[in-house]
Design a protein around this motif. Structure first.
Motif, PDB file in Angstrom:
ATOM      1  N   GLU A  83      60.470  79.546  49.687  1.00 55.27           N
ATOM      2  CA  GLU A  83      60.987  80.526  48.726  1.00 55.27           C
ATOM      3  C   GLU A  83      60.938  79.969  47.305  1.00 55.27           C
ATOM      4  N   ARG A  86      57.436  79.962  45.858  1.00 51.52           N
ATOM      5  CA  ARG A  86      56.963  81.285  45.427  1.00 51.52           C
ATOM      6  C   ARG A  86      57.429  81.627  44.021  1.00 51.52           C
ATOM      7  N   PRO A  92      49.542  83.986  46.190  1.00 56.18           N
ATOM      8  CA  PRO A  92      50.364  83.946  47.397  1.00 56.18           C
ATOM      9  C   PRO A  92      50.661  82.523  47.853  1.00 56.18           C
ATOM     10  N   THR A 220      51.963  87.015  44.207  1.00 54.45           N
ATOM     11  CA  THR A 220      53.400  86.955  44.445  1.00 54.45           C
ATOM     12  C   THR A 220      54.141  87.820  43.426  1.00 54.45           C
ATOM     13  N   SER A 221      54.989  88.699  43.911  1.00 56.67           N
ATOM     14  CA  SER A 221      55.765  89.565  43.022  1.00 56.67           C
ATOM     15  C   SER A 221      56.681  88.730  42.128  1.00 56.67           C
ATOM     16  N   LYS A 222      56.726  89.067  40.872  1.00 61.98           N
ATOM     17  CA  LYS A 222      57.628  88.399  39.934  1.00 61.98           C
ATOM     18  C   LYS A 222      58.781  89.311  39.516  1.00 61.98           C
ATOM     19  N   TYR A 226      61.462  86.369  43.441  1.00 62.96           N
ATOM     20  CA  TYR A 226      60.464  85.348  43.148  1.00 62.96           C
ATOM     21  C   TYR A 226      60.089  85.284  41.671  1.00 62.96           C
TER      22      TYR A 226
END
Length: 246
Positions: A83, A86, A92, A220-222, A226
């Motif tokens: 986690e 990320r 990813p 990866t979503s910001k 994350y």
């Protein structure tokens, strides 16, 4: 495509084995950039090792991000630091534990995990719950093989792992088995042939998932969990890990 494969422990021979497994399944044109953590335990066996592996792992992720990699594989079955990694990564980040579980759930109704020591079982069971796959896993079994025994061909580790797979198929009703350590990556194919059920290596699974995510343009979503760490001061031994303005 450039995929960063990080071994969060400091055993170089294990990194070499993991990298070979990754390159064996990588697509033509995918480059596997393998890195051994520069600080931390020689093997990760339980909560204490896991905690002290984090600084080295996160430093490796940050360095690879600076090098412009497309994605990351964390090659520890506990999904050490997944986690947190990320939050540092643009592309990813896939842990081999999560990847192995998902692969197993796609090809078998009930799967088992065969790991190293009993002390690793609570970590794996907690991860299965967190990923929503605990109901699909019929057992998490320990072969009582220490991680570094996997680097010693004379240790008898393979035989103990194989025996535990046989017990899980016979007693637990396992239809597939996930190998619960990156250091077992070289055993999956032979154990599949020996036992007649799919035996899944999380390293190969994770590389394949990263390739698929990158190929479909997903990052990866910001937004939310994350998001990049907020800049602030860190002190003492961790001062160099302080988040800075991007």
């Amino acid at each position: 495509m450039r995929i960063h494969l990080v071994n969060p422990n400091t055993t170089v021979s294990m990194t070499d084995k993991i990298a070979a497994a990754a390159r064996a399944v990588a697509r033509p044109g995918s480059e596997i950039l393998a890195r051994t953590s520069a600080m931390g335990p020689a093997s990760i066996e339980g909560y204490y090792d896991d905690a002290l592996a984090l600084p080295g792992l996160l430093a490796a992720i940050a360095e690879a991000e600076s090098d412009g990699v497309d994605g990351h594989v964390i090659a520890c079955f506990d999904d050490t630091g997944l986690e947190a990694a990320r939050t540092l990564a643009r592309g990813p980040v896939v842990g081999i534990g999560e990847a192995g579980f998902h692969f197993a759930s796609l090809i078998a109704h009930r799967f088992a995990v065969v790991t190293t020591l009993s002390r690793s079982i609570p970590v794996i069971e907690a991860n299965l719950v967190r990923y929503g796959l605990d109901r699909r896993c019929c057992a998490v079994r320990a072969s009582e093989v220490a991680v570094l025994e996997l680097e010693d061909a004379a240790s008898g580790a393979r035989g103990r792992i194989s025996a535990e797979i046989a017990r899980s198929v016979a007693k637990d009703g396992a239809e597939a088995v996930v190998l619960g350590c990156a250091g077992m990556a070289d055993l999956a194919r032979a154990l599949t042939e020996e036992h007649g059920v799919p035996v899944i290596d999380g390293v190969a699974s994770a590389v394949t998932l990263v390739e698929a995510l990158v190929s479909t343009g997903l990052v990866t979503s910001k937004h939310g969990a994350y998001a990049a760490p907020r800049p602030k001061a860190y002190t003492g031994l961790l001062k160099d890990f302080a988040p800075r303005e991007s």
